[in-house]
Structures are given as structure tokens and as C-alpha cells.
Design a protein around this motif. Structure first.
Motif, PDB file in Angstrom:
ATOM      1  N   SER A  13      35.541 134.829  95.905  1.00 50.96           N
ATOM      2  CA  SER A  13      35.825 136.256  95.782  1.00 50.96           C
ATOM      3  C   SER A  13      35.067 137.126  96.772  1.00 50.96           C
ATOM      4  O   SER A  13      35.509 138.220  97.090  1.00 50.96           O
ATOM      5  N   ALA A  14      33.918 136.658  97.258  1.00 49.35           N
ATOM      6  CA  ALA A  14      33.108 137.513  98.130  1.00 49.35           C
ATOM      7  C   ALA A  14      32.356 136.661  99.146  1.00 49.35           C
ATOM      8  O   ALA A  14      32.124 135.465  98.943  1.00 49.35           O
ATOM      9  N   LYS A  15      31.972 137.286 100.245  1.00 51.38           N
ATOM     10  CA  LYS A  15      31.229 136.590 101.285  1.00 51.38           C
ATOM     11  C   LYS A  15      29.825 136.256 100.795  1.00 51.38           C
ATOM     12  O   LYS A  15      29.179 137.047 100.109  1.00 51.38           O
ATOM     13  N   THR A  16      29.351 135.055 101.143  1.00 55.26           N
ATOM     14  CA  THR A  16      27.993 134.630 100.794  1.00 55.26           C
ATOM     15  C   THR A  16      27.083 134.982 101.962  1.00 55.26           C
ATOM     16  O   THR A  16      27.045 134.279 102.981  1.00 55.26           O
ATOM     17  N   TYR A  17      26.353 136.092 101.841  1.00 48.86           N
ATOM     18  CA  TYR A  17      25.630 136.645 102.989  1.00 48.86           C
ATOM     19  C   TYR A  17      24.378 135.855 103.364  1.00 48.86           C
ATOM     20  O   TYR A  17      23.904 135.943 104.491  1.00 48.86           O
ATOM     21  N   ASP A  18      23.821 135.077 102.434  1.00 46.79           N
ATOM     22  CA  ASP A  18      22.600 134.343 102.742  1.00 46.79           C
ATOM     23  C   ASP A  18      22.875 132.930 103.260  1.00 46.79           C
ATOM     24  O   ASP A  18      21.963 132.118 103.382  1.00 46.79           O
ATOM     25  N   MET A  19      24.151 132.630 103.568  1.00 43.40           N
ATOM     26  CA  MET A  19      24.516 131.313 104.071  1.00 43.40           C
ATOM     27  C   MET A  19      25.469 131.471 105.248  1.00 43.40           C
ATOM     28  O   MET A  19      26.323 132.359 105.255  1.00 43.40           O
ATOM     29  N   SER A  20      25.336 130.588 106.242  1.00 38.45           N
ATOM     30  CA  SER A  20      26.294 130.585 107.340  1.00 38.45           C
ATOM     31  C   SER A  20      27.609 130.016 106.845  1.00 38.45           C
ATOM     32  O   SER A  20      27.677 129.383 105.778  1.00 38.45           O
ATOM     33  N   ARG A  21      28.656 130.206 107.626  1.00 36.30           N
ATOM     34  CA  ARG A  21      29.969 129.691 107.229  1.00 36.30           C
ATOM     35  C   ARG A  21      29.946 128.169 107.096  1.00 36.30           C
ATOM     36  O   ARG A  21      30.555 127.605 106.185  1.00 36.30           O
ATOM     37  N   ASP A  22      29.239 127.503 107.994  1.00 36.16           N
ATOM     38  CA  ASP A  22      29.144 126.047 107.924  1.00 36.16           C
ATOM     39  C   ASP A  22      28.396 125.621 106.666  1.00 36.16           C
ATOM     40  O   ASP A  22      28.762 124.636 106.012  1.00 36.16           O
ATOM     41  N   GLU A  23      27.344 126.358 106.316  1.00 38.17           N
ATOM     42  CA  GLU A  23      26.601 126.049 105.088  1.00 38.17           C
ATOM     43  C   GLU A  23      27.463 126.265 103.851  1.00 38.17           C
ATOM     44  O   GLU A  23      27.402 125.484 102.891  1.00 38.17           O
ATOM     45  N   VAL A  24      28.268 127.326 103.867  1.00 40.18           N
ATOM     46  CA  VAL A  24      29.172 127.583 102.745  1.00 40.18           C
ATOM     47  C   VAL A  24      30.167 126.442 102.598  1.00 40.18           C
ATOM     48  O   VAL A  24      30.425 125.966 101.489  1.00 40.18           O
ATOM     49  N   PHE A  25      30.704 125.972 103.716  1.00 37.88           N
ATOM     50  CA  PHE A  25      31.670 124.886 103.657  1.00 37.88           C
ATOM     51  C   PHE A  25      31.041 123.625 103.070  1.00 37.88           C
ATOM     52  O   PHE A  25      31.626 122.965 102.202  1.00 37.88           O
ATOM     53  N   LYS A  26      29.849 123.292 103.516  1.00 39.40           N
ATOM     54  CA  LYS A  26      29.175 122.088 103.012  1.00 39.40           C
ATOM     55  C   LYS A  26      28.883 122.207 101.513  1.00 39.40           C
ATOM     56  O   LYS A  26      29.040 121.233 100.760  1.00 39.40           O
TER      57      LYS A  26
ATOM     58  N   MET B  36      40.676 126.510 104.629  1.00 36.96           N
ATOM     59  CA  MET B  36      41.443 125.845 103.572  1.00 36.96           C
ATOM     60  C   MET B  36      41.987 124.491 104.046  1.00 36.96           C
ATOM     61  O   MET B  36      41.906 123.484 103.325  1.00 36.96           O
ATOM     62  N   GLN B  37      42.532 124.447 105.238  1.00 32.81           N
ATOM     63  CA  GLN B  37      43.072 123.180 105.752  1.00 32.81           C
ATOM     64  C   GLN B  37      41.966 122.135 105.888  1.00 32.81           C
ATOM     65  O   GLN B  37      42.160 120.962 105.562  1.00 32.81           O
ATOM     66  N   LYS B  38      40.823 122.568 106.360  1.00 33.76           N
ATOM     67  CA  LYS B  38      39.689 121.661 106.524  1.00 33.76           C
ATOM     68  C   LYS B  38      39.205 121.147 105.165  1.00 33.76           C
ATOM     69  O   LYS B  38      38.859 119.967 105.009  1.00 33.76           O
ATOM     70  N   LEU B  39      39.189 122.042 104.174  1.00 33.02           N
ATOM     71  CA  LEU B  39      38.735 121.664 102.835  1.00 33.02           C
ATOM     72  C   LEU B  39      39.686 120.648 102.200  1.00 33.02           C
ATOM     73  O   LEU B  39      39.251 119.611 101.690  1.00 33.02           O
ATOM     74  N   PHE B  40      40.973 120.911 102.252  1.00 33.65           N
ATOM     75  CA  PHE B  40      41.942 119.975 101.674  1.00 33.65           C
ATOM     76  C   PHE B  40      41.941 118.644 102.417  1.00 33.65           C
ATOM     77  O   PHE B  40      42.042 117.574 101.806  1.00 33.65           O
ATOM     78  N   ALA B  41      41.814 118.714 103.735  1.00 37.09           N
ATOM     79  CA  ALA B  41      41.820 117.486 104.534  1.00 37.09           C
ATOM     80  C   ALA B  41      40.600 116.618 104.232  1.00 37.09           C
ATOM     81  O   ALA B  41      40.676 115.382 104.303  1.00 37.09           O
ATOM     82  N   HIS B  42      39.479 117.242 103.907  1.00 37.50           N
ATOM     83  CA  HIS B  42      38.270 116.484 103.572  1.00 37.50           C
ATOM     84  C   HIS B  42      38.519 115.592 102.357  1.00 37.50           C
ATOM     85  O   HIS B  42      38.084 114.434 102.323  1.00 37.50           O
TER      86      HIS B  42
END
Length: 279
Positions: free
Chosen positions: A115-128, A163-169
Motif C-alpha cells: 500500500s505504501a513506499k517503504t522509505y527505510d529500505m531500498s527497492r532491492d531490499e524491499v524485493f528481497k 511483479m513479473q520478477k516476483l512471480f518469476a522467482h
């Protein structure tokens, strides 16, 4: 075959109950309903002014109510934001208990999102972290044979590459996609192109239109809306909705769509008429 139902959340802003939504679905001869779940007790819901269902309630009793009204439960909405550390602390257990509840309901799917951006994490960290969170949910989904859907409703789920990266994982039959025509539009995406990019994972759809005023104020600025204030087919997203459904007919998609608009009788009636004219 595309089957038409509705989300009981349409009655939330009207302080309506779960049964008010059930009665409307019966009146308009819909195939299924979908509802949100509450992890605990909420006095407003207990008094009949909230259309969600507590996870503390007896799921078999809810199942009997729906079956007695010839309504399937297509999905339950367990959409506590799943990205980042809040997703790990709160979202995972919320989804796990939603999976258990869905199984007792005889319901095949649980919806999730961000629902909202996680400001204390980078995008790569959020994905992991998102991978870790869904891995814990998948353990339950696989055991209970319940599909966990992901809906575009935030900055990460509204990003087609994420989303594509998440589903593909995962490439799991138990991690799939719930399209939302209104959220994808308000995010600034082309709903049809967004849908095409994730078509292989699609199992369920939320149908929202968008009023002209809301589109002018929020498109490209917001990541999601709860439901449409206008009836389906009466807003600026109507053509996109039609294009999405025509595309799914052309590609022989078999699944459920849930109307998400204000639950007033006139708007539900108009929405059902519009969608039946397409599907």
C-alpha cells in the motif's frame, strides 16, 4: 467463462453489513461474493456496520450462509501490506490465518497486496524482504492448497517489472495475480497493457471504474482506491474495463470478476447490467 460477483467492501462506506451485501448479490443473481477478513474483534463489525468477517468467527457458519443463498466465495481479502518489515511482522501471519480460514470456507483464494513506499529500505531490499515474506506464506498455501493472489495497490505491486520478477522467482501455482482495473488506471498504467504483462498468472479480477474528478486529481499520484464511487461503465475507465474483458474472452480466460463500486442499489444494478453486456 467469466463469472460476475461482487466484493462486500462496497458496503463499507455505507456502514452496511455482510448480510446486506449477500442480499444484494442474491437480488442481482450474481455467482459469487468476496469479503475482507478482520484479524480480531471490531465492535463496528459486530454491530452490523462493517461488511468484513472476523477470523474469530466460525467459517463453517459463513460457508452455510453463502451456500444457502447459492453463492460461492471466490476469494477472501487478506490484504495487509506484505512488503517490507511490517509485512514480515504482521502481514505474514495475517495471510497465514486467512489461508486457514479460506480452507474451512471452501474458498480457493486469498488476496494480498502492498500500500505504501517503504522509505527505510531500498527497492532491492524491499524485493528481497518480499520474497522472504511470501516464502513463509507459500508454506501454508501449498499445504492447504490455497492460491495466494497479489493485487496492484501500491508502489511495488503497481510496477510491472517488480511483479513479473516476483512471480518469476516463485513460478508457483499457488502464487498468482489478482488484476484491479481501477488501481492499475489510477497508478498511471494502461490497464490492458498491465493485464497483458501478467496474464499467465491471472486467477481473479477486481473491476473498478474511476470518476472524472478522481482521475483528474489522483491519476499518476495515487497507487490505489478502495472502490469506485461511480457505477462500472459510468467513469473514465469504462473503455479500459471493456478492453480488458474483451481481451480475456479472446484468450479464453476462465475466472471470477468482483464488482467494486459503491453498494447503493442503483450503482450495483447499473454495474451488473454493464458487465453482463460484455461478458
Amino acid at each position: 467463462m467469466i463469472r460476475i460477483g461482487m466484493h462486500t467492501d462496497n458496503w463499507r462506506s455505507l456502514s452496511g453489513s455482510f448480510m446486506a451485501a449477500v442480499d444484494s448479490a442474491v437480488k442481482y443473481k450474481l455467482d459469487h461474493i468476496e469479503f475482507g477478513v478482520i484479524d480480531g474483534q471490531y465492535f463496528i463489525q459486530a454491530m452490523g456496520y462493517e461488511p468484513g468477517i472476523s477470523l474469530k468467527e466460525n467459517p463453517l457458519a459463513i460457508r452455510k450462509i453463502c451456500e444457502s443463498n447459492n453463492l460461492r466465495i471466490s476469494q477472501i481479502d487478506g490484504s495487509y501490506p506484505m512488503m517490507g518489515f511490517d509485512g514480515a511482522v504482521f502481514g505474514v501471519q495475517y495471510v497465514q490465518q486467512s489461508i486457514r480460514f479460506a480452507s474451512d470456507l471452501g474458498c480457493p483464494k486469498v488476496d494480498t497486496t502492498d500500500s505504501a513506499k517503504t522509505y527505510d529500505m531500498s527497492r532491492d531490499e524491499v524485493f528481497k524482504q518480499t520474497i522472504r515474506n511470501y516464502e513463509e506464506c507459500m508454506k501454508w498455501a501449498e499445504d492447504y492448497k490455497i492460491i495466494v493472489n497479489i493485487e496492484p495497490h501500491g508502489p511495488y505491486t503497481g510496477d510491472i517489472d517488480f511483479m513479473q520478477k516476483l512471480f518469476a522467482h516463485f513460478e508457483s501455482e499457488y502464487l498468482r495475480f489478482n488484476m484491479d482495473t481501477g488501481n492499475s488506471f489510477i497508478q498511471g498504467n494502461d490497464p490492458l497493457e498491465f493485464l497483458k504483462g501478467l496474464r499467465k498468472y491471472l486467477t481473479h479480477i477486481h473491476i473498478k471504474d474511476v470518476s472524472p474528478d478522481l482521475a483528474a486529481a489522483l491519476r499518476g499520484e495515487s497507487t490505489g482506491i478502495a472502490f469506485s464511487e461511480v457505477a462500472i461503465g459510468e467513469g473514465v475507465n469504462a473503455e479500459n474495463i471493456k478492453n480488458c474483458l474483451e481481451y480475456l474472452k479472446e484468450t479464453d480466460w476462465d475466472g471470477d470478476i468482483s464488482i467494486e463500486c459503491s453498494g447503493t442499489d442503483d450503482k450495483i444494478a447499473s454495474s451488473v447490467e454493464y458487465l453482463k453486456g460484455i461478458v
